[in-house]
Design an enzyme around this catalytic site. Structure first.
Site, PDB file in Angstrom:
ATOM      1  N   ARG A  59       2.131  -9.747  10.553  1.00 55.15           N
ATOM      2  CA  ARG A  59       3.413  -9.047  10.682  1.00 55.15           C
ATOM      3  C   ARG A  59       4.574  -9.984  10.332  1.00 55.15           C
ATOM      4  O   ARG A  59       5.689  -9.538  10.114  1.00 55.15           O
ATOM      5  CB  ARG A  59       3.647  -8.548  12.123  1.00 55.15           C
ATOM      6  CG  ARG A  59       2.650  -7.546  12.688  1.00 55.15           C
ATOM      7  CD  ARG A  59       2.335  -6.395  11.779  1.00 55.15           C
ATOM      8  NE  ARG A  59       1.175  -6.690  10.959  1.00 55.15           N
ATOM      9  CZ  ARG A  59       0.850  -6.042   9.841  1.00 55.15           C
ATOM     10  NH1 ARG A  59       1.616  -5.082   9.392  1.00 55.15           N
ATOM     11  NH2 ARG A  59      -0.235  -6.359   9.167  1.00 55.15           N
TER      12      ARG A  59
ATOM     13  N   LYS B 244       0.823  -1.217   0.000  1.00 53.02           N
ATOM     14  CA  LYS B 244       0.000   0.000   0.000  1.00 53.02           C
ATOM     15  C   LYS B 244       0.854   1.263   0.000  1.00 53.02           C
ATOM     16  O   LYS B 244       0.506   2.246  -0.668  1.00 53.02           O
ATOM     17  CB  LYS B 244      -0.966   0.005   1.178  1.00 53.02           C
ATOM     18  CG  LYS B 244      -0.335   0.153   2.550  1.00 53.02           C
ATOM     19  CD  LYS B 244      -1.375   0.197   3.641  1.00 53.02           C
ATOM     20  CE  LYS B 244      -0.748   0.322   5.009  1.00 53.02           C
ATOM     21  NZ  LYS B 244       0.008   1.577   5.192  1.00 53.02           N
ATOM     22  N   THR B 245       1.970   1.261   0.739  1.00 49.14           N
ATOM     23  CA  THR B 245       2.830   2.447   0.755  1.00 49.14           C
ATOM     24  C   THR B 245       3.438   2.688  -0.622  1.00 49.14           C
ATOM     25  O   THR B 245       3.563   3.830  -1.071  1.00 49.14           O
ATOM     26  CB  THR B 245       3.941   2.291   1.811  1.00 49.14           C
ATOM     27  OG1 THR B 245       3.353   2.012   3.086  1.00 49.14           O
ATOM     28  CG2 THR B 245       4.777   3.556   1.911  1.00 49.14           C
TER      29      THR B 245
ATOM     30  N   ASP C 177      -3.664   7.433   4.083  1.00 46.87           N
ATOM     31  CA  ASP C 177      -3.176   6.100   4.445  1.00 46.87           C
ATOM     32  C   ASP C 177      -3.990   5.582   5.634  1.00 46.87           C
ATOM     33  O   ASP C 177      -4.455   6.368   6.470  1.00 46.87           O
ATOM     34  CB  ASP C 177      -1.696   6.202   4.814  1.00 46.87           C
ATOM     35  CG  ASP C 177      -1.038   4.846   5.008  1.00 46.87           C
ATOM     36  OD1 ASP C 177      -1.616   3.834   4.560  1.00 46.87           O
ATOM     37  OD2 ASP C 177       0.056   4.801   5.597  1.00 46.87           O
ATOM     38  N   GLU C 178      -4.175   4.266   5.718  1.00 49.70           N
ATOM     39  CA  GLU C 178      -4.877   3.631   6.846  1.00 49.70           C
ATOM     40  C   GLU C 178      -6.272   4.251   7.049  1.00 49.70           C
ATOM     41  O   GLU C 178      -6.676   4.589   8.172  1.00 49.70           O
ATOM     42  CB  GLU C 178      -4.059   3.746   8.142  1.00 49.70           C
ATOM     43  CG  GLU C 178      -2.643   3.200   8.059  1.00 49.70           C
ATOM     44  CD  GLU C 178      -2.563   1.685   8.082  1.00 49.70           C
ATOM     45  OE1 GLU C 178      -3.622   1.041   7.983  1.00 49.70           O
ATOM     46  OE2 GLU C 178      -1.445   1.148   8.192  1.00 49.70           O
TER      47      GLU C 178
ATOM     48  N   GLN D 114      -7.935  -4.702   9.100  1.00 51.30           N
ATOM     49  CA  GLN D 114      -6.914  -4.223  10.024  1.00 51.30           C
ATOM     50  C   GLN D 114      -7.396  -2.999  10.811  1.00 51.30           C
ATOM     51  O   GLN D 114      -6.588  -2.205  11.286  1.00 51.30           O
ATOM     52  CB  GLN D 114      -5.632  -3.887   9.268  1.00 51.30           C
ATOM     53  CG  GLN D 114      -5.000  -5.102   8.589  1.00 51.30           C
ATOM     54  CD  GLN D 114      -3.676  -4.772   7.931  1.00 51.30           C
ATOM     55  OE1 GLN D 114      -2.677  -4.493   8.600  1.00 51.30           O
ATOM     56  NE2 GLN D 114      -3.646  -4.795   6.606  1.00 51.30           N
TER      57      GLN D 114
END
Length: 701
Positions: free
Chosen positions: A657, A35-36, A219-220, A256
């Protein structure tokens, strides 16, 4: 074509997102799907194609760490361009308020109070109102924060709570806001709420920022609350009088969403299409982080939750090792098996091999069998009661060991780190705790920052109370209360206040001490404007007497001064600015610093952190501990379906993670709040696919 280089290395879905047309776009980015990369390449694409100038692009994140990573990546793609506006929601709002807050009666020199400062203010208010210990400051702080997250002022307060409690909270909230206003201070939630209020009530200000921020990326997005949604809606959509370009590009993953307790609203991402019916939806489903086995396990766990955006994550990575499910006796054995496993993997000199007793996975769903999991637990608890625990039967880590920063131990609450610390100290395994005692919460650091905040804003009563007697000036509580009332009712700048201060009624000794203190503050504010913040900091700490008081000739004093010198290092990035600009930016950075921002990525140590802090990070090997009912999921969530769903998402975040190795550990019993308590295995373990799991029983049973 200018953007060919930018599109290299992107998969088809990533390219679709990066090259999307103008208008609202929702990128559903599964864990580890890049995503980044999509966000930064989208920014680069917009600039390279000449669609938007860099100064007209706003990119919002939730941590300074994420913002810095985005800045670095964009800079590497476009080394010679001006940088778009990038930062956290709170830091960008703070910048807007520095320019616009006078519309609400504040001045631009406002200071931002932290959690500790909030508690002190609220405690003082509670004492004045005789609420007693039954209602601690945190009780009110949580309700006030919840109100601000949904943009409710004290007069508008309506949180769906008992009327008696509502009236009491409203009364404290009103007093608290008045207290902050009088001393020209804001709390963390004010940064969002007051920015939104200004944009809602001052059309000319809204138009100004709509013309500046013509393209907005987030983002997020799943972690946004109502205030953040309204900020985005106003800038990207506008009001009837102010219509914006509707260029909103959000990236998130509902699987998430783990910050409901902070006020984040999962509906923002689940109903994005309702707010923007013409939105383009792009799903990123290829995972680049984890092995196939880890991804399979995590994907099964998240399926426990029914209300979610459908996604099917897949990866071209190797099959990888099976996920290890370990049963241990208690939290000490849990810590020991983590330590032993790391020593075995990282290289040690122990003759203690890891010996497991293998079993098939117990059936967590059927506890009433001839030989049920409950029988299994009771039998082992009985055996363990006859066996003394040897706390320190752990090997030592060899000095010639492999890198340790690729290992992480994740847990639901920080209390779970205690046994880990004790065992890791004995095993001589270096570790860092993210979310332990913050650097900026150390007394000497808070004192130094308080002096600097007073230079910026003499009405900051929290800072004034903190350092008026550090070092001692003979100003006791009674004298401080007189001074506080005098400051609280003051108006104008420090020069005017200094003139008025001659009228304060105090005994001669205290009168002279107060006059001398504020004379010193005025001297600091008149410091040569060509000097930088480092020169100011050294002057303040020397002339106030704080440096000499701290460096009292003891080893502890020198250690504390070393922390102050570390603060100088933090401020050094602003030394190219004049001290006034540098001080403003430095104080803002300190106030908005989060726990994760203090994490040292390159430190050769195992990382201990809570699951909430782990989002956005990745490690080769992850140990997810405490997988028991009442721990994960947390006991507070067990009767609330939405909170229970969030606990499942927490577990999913923890599992995803891991790049190569995942260990899931649960204990038969653990010591909590001074008592040994037993919990059944977490319901999350019911979802584990047996063919992907290697179940082991660890210990002396």
């Amino acid at each position: 074509m200018k953007s060919e280089k930018i599109l290299q290395g992107l998969n088809d879905r990533q390219k679709q997102a990066v090259t999307a047309p103008a208008g609202p776009v929702l990128v559903l980015a599964g864990a580890g799907s890049g995503k980044t990369k999509v966000l930064t390449h989208r920014i680069a694409y917009l600039i390279s194609e000449g669609l938007f100038k860099s100064e007209n692009i706003l990119a919002l994140t939730f941590t300074n760490k994420a913002a810095k990573e985005m800045q670095g990546r964009v800079q590497s793609l476009f080394p010679n361009i001006g940088m778009p506006t990038m930062g956290t929601f709170h830091s960008v709002c703070a910048r807007i308020l520095r320019q616009e807050i006078q519309a609400l009666g504040y001045t631009k020199g406002f200071v931002i109070v932290d959690d500790d400062d909030q508690n002190k203010i609220l405690k003082e208010i509670c004492v004045q109102k005789n609420f007693g210990a039954k209602f601690p400051p945190n009780f009110f702080k949580n309700y006030i924060s919840a109100a601000k997250n949904v943009l409710q002022t004290p007069e508008e307060l309506d949180l769906g709570i008992d009327k008696y409690v509502l009236n009491m909270v409203s009364e404290v909230y009103l007093e608290y806001q008045n207290y902050l206003f009088k001393q020209n201070s804001l709390d963390f939630d004010d940064l969002l709420m007051l920015t939104v209020k200004i944009l809602q009530n001052f059309p000319e200000v809204l138009s100004k920022y709509q013309s500046i921020f013509k393209y907005i990326l987030v983002d997020e997005y799943q972690d946004t609350n109502h205030a953040q949604f309204m900020l985005l809606f106003l800038l990207a959509i506008g009001t009837k009088k102010n219509v914006a370009l509707r260029n909103l590009f959000v990236v998130g993953d509902d699987a998430q969403a783990i910050y409901g307790f902070r006020g984040s609203n999962l509906r923002n991402i689940l109903s994005f299409e309702e707010s923007f019916p013409d939105a383009l939806i792009v799903k990123l489903e290829q995972n680049y982080r984890s092995t196939k086995n880890i991804l399979s396990v995590a994907s099964e766990v998240i399926q426990i939750n029914k209300e979610q955006k459908p996604k099917t994550l897949w990866t071209e990575n190797e099959e990888g090792a099976k996920t290890k499910l370990l049963e241990v006796e208690d939290e000490v054995e849990e810590a020991k098996i983590v330590a032993k496993t790391i020593i075995a993997k990282a290289g040690g000199n122990s003759k203690d091999d890891l010996v497991y007793e293998s079993e098939s996975i117990p059936d967590f769903e059927e506890p009433v069998k001839t030989y049920s999991i409950l029988d299994h637990f009771l039998k082992k608890q009985k055996l363990s009661a006859r066996t003394p625990i040897n706390m320190f039967s752990v090997p030592r880590l060899s000095k010639d060991h492999d890198t340790l920063n690729k290992y992480a131990v994740l847990y639901r609450t920080h209390a779970q780190s205690r046994a880990l610390e004790e065992v890791f100290l004995q095993a001589e395994i270096p570790y860092q705790i993210v979310g332990g005692l913050k650097f900026y919460q150390r007394k000497e650091i808070k004192d130094a920052v308080a002096y600097l905040r007073l230079v910026s804003n003499y009405r900051d009563l929290v800072s004034l109370k903190r350092v008026i007697n550090e070092p001692a000036r003979g100003i006791g509580e009674k004298s401080y209360q007189v001074l506080k009332d005098f400051v609280f009712n003051s108006e104008g700048d420090l020069a005017k206040f200094r003139v008025d201060l001659a009228d304060i009624i105090l005994p001669p000794k205290q009168f002279n001490a107060v006059q001398g203190f504020f004379l010193l503050l005025e001297e600091f504010t008149l410091f040569d404007v060509s000097e930088n913040i480092l020169s100011l900091m050294r002057l303040v700490l020397k002339k106030s007497g704080y440096e000499a008081w701290l460096r009292d000739g003891t080893e502890e004093g020198e250690n504390r001064w070393q922390n102050i010198e570390e603060l100088f290092n933090v401020a050094a990035k602003y030394q190219n600015l004049n001290w006034q600009e540098g001080l403003e930016q430095f104080l803002e950075e300190v106030a908005l610093m989060t726990e994760i921002d203090n994490m040292k990525d390159n430190k050769d140590a195992v990382t201990f952190m809570s699951l909430h802090q782990a989002k956005g990070l990745e490690f080769d090997t992850v140990f997810l501990i405490g997988l028991e009912e009442g721990i994960l999921p947390h006991s507070r969530s067990l009767l609330n379906p939405s909170e229970l769903s969030e606990e499942v998402r927490l577990a999913y975040v923890g599992m995803t993670r891991a790049r190569r190795n995942l260990y899931l550990i649960y204990a038969q019993s653990r010591r909590l709040f001074g008592q040994v308590q037993s919990f059944p295995p977490s319901r999350i373990l019911k979802a584990l696919p047996e063919e992907k799991i290697d179940f082991k029983i660890v210990g002396r049973f």
